[in-house]
Design a protein around this motif. Sequence first.
Motif, mmCIF file in Angstrom:
data_model
loop_
_atom_site.group_PDB
_atom_site.id
_atom_site.type_symbol
_atom_site.label_atom_id
_atom_site.label_comp_id
_atom_site.label_asym_id
_atom_site.label_seq_id
_atom_site.Cartn_x
_atom_site.Cartn_y
_atom_site.Cartn_z
ATOM 1 N N MET A 1 0.694 -1.593 -0.350
ATOM 2 C CA MET A 1 -0.186 0.130 -0.515
ATOM 3 C C MET A 1 0.825 0.720 0.272
ATOM 4 O O MET A 1 2.116 1.527 0.949
ATOM 5 N N ASP A 2 0.540 1.945 -0.995
ATOM 6 C CA ASP A 2 0.935 3.663 -0.862
ATOM 7 C C ASP A 2 0.471 4.348 -0.465
ATOM 8 O O ASP A 2 -0.329 5.061 -1.451
ATOM 9 N N ILE A 3 1.274 4.993 0.945
ATOM 10 C CA ILE A 3 0.765 5.914 1.772
ATOM 11 C C ILE A 3 0.290 7.597 0.813
ATOM 12 O O ILE A 3 -1.096 8.258 0.539
ATOM 13 N N GLN A 4 1.159 7.703 0.079
ATOM 14 C CA GLN A 4 0.905 8.861 -0.549
ATOM 15 C C GLN A 4 -0.418 8.318 -1.891
ATOM 16 O O GLN A 4 -0.919 9.701 -2.133
ATOM 17 N N LEU A 5 -0.473 7.755 -2.737
ATOM 18 C CA LEU A 5 -1.029 7.584 -3.105
ATOM 19 C C LEU A 5 -2.687 7.712 -2.595
ATOM 20 O O LEU A 5 -3.189 8.175 -3.633
ATOM 21 N N VAL A 6 -2.514 6.791 -1.849
ATOM 22 C CA VAL A 6 -4.039 6.652 -1.135
ATOM 23 C C VAL A 6 -4.159 8.351 -0.758
ATOM 24 O O VAL A 6 -5.785 8.607 -1.330
ATOM 25 N N ARG A 7 -3.473 9.136 -0.350
ATOM 26 C CA ARG A 7 -3.365 10.179 -0.073
ATOM 27 C C ARG A 7 -4.359 10.844 -0.824
ATOM 28 O O ARG A 7 -5.529 11.553 -0.652
ATOM 29 N N THR A 8 -3.164 10.932 -1.989
ATOM 30 C CA THR A 8 -4.050 11.958 -2.946
ATOM 31 C C THR A 8 -4.682 11.166 -3.637
ATOM 32 O O THR A 8 -6.227 12.022 -4.376
ATOM 33 N N TRP A 9 -5.349 9.664 -3.398
ATOM 34 C CA TRP A 9 -6.620 9.844 -4.263
ATOM 35 C C TRP A 9 -7.727 10.157 -3.301
ATOM 36 O O TRP A 9 -8.803 10.479 -4.275
ATOM 37 N N ILE A 10 -7.528 10.462 -2.163
ATOM 38 C CA ILE A 10 -8.760 10.590 -0.990
ATOM 39 C C ILE A 10 -9.072 11.643 -1.480
ATOM 40 O O ILE A 10 -10.067 12.036 -1.468
ATOM 41 N N GLU A 11 -8.357 12.577 -1.352
ATOM 42 C CA GLU A 11 -8.199 14.660 -1.729
ATOM 43 C C GLU A 11 -8.828 14.290 -3.045
ATOM 44 O O GLU A 11 -9.495 15.556 -3.099
ATOM 45 N N THR A 12 -8.343 13.729 -4.040
ATOM 46 C CA THR A 12 -8.688 14.107 -5.364
ATOM 47 C C THR A 12 -10.093 13.880 -5.642
ATOM 48 O O THR A 12 -11.397 13.934 -6.637
#
Length: 140
Positions: A1-12
């Motif tokens: 799991m890539d935390i940064q990708l998950v965060r950007t996915w949640i925000e976008t």
Amino acid sequence: MDIQLVRTWIETDGEFSFSRSAGPGGQNVNKLNTKVTLSLNITDPQGLTNSELERLQKMLQNRISGDNRLVIQVQDTRSQIRNREIAVLRAMELISFSVQKRKKRRPTLPTSSSRVRRLDKKKQRGNIKKSRKNPGIDSY
């Protein structure tokens, strides 16, 4: 799991909506929309593998709506910006917690000494209770 990708996915991809929150705040409550509702479609997550997505759906099945949306509401603070940050953090925590692999529990047996101790305590307790009994008719 890539935390940064998950965060950007949640925000976008996350849909944020704002409404009036309950609780203390005086006139602030009646005027400003500080409550944040984050709605996140989890059918196509970024940063998660297929197995992680399956675990996510299984762990959060009670929190996911019928149209595969994870809904998080936050009204902790009087600030809309801070509530938005808290909603993103909660979504990340939920996702990261639910995709972790759990260790299978292996049942264990009590040791022989603990069995002996347990039986000894039972005998002692039984003797205490036996000594409390009233004397019988024969003892007079």
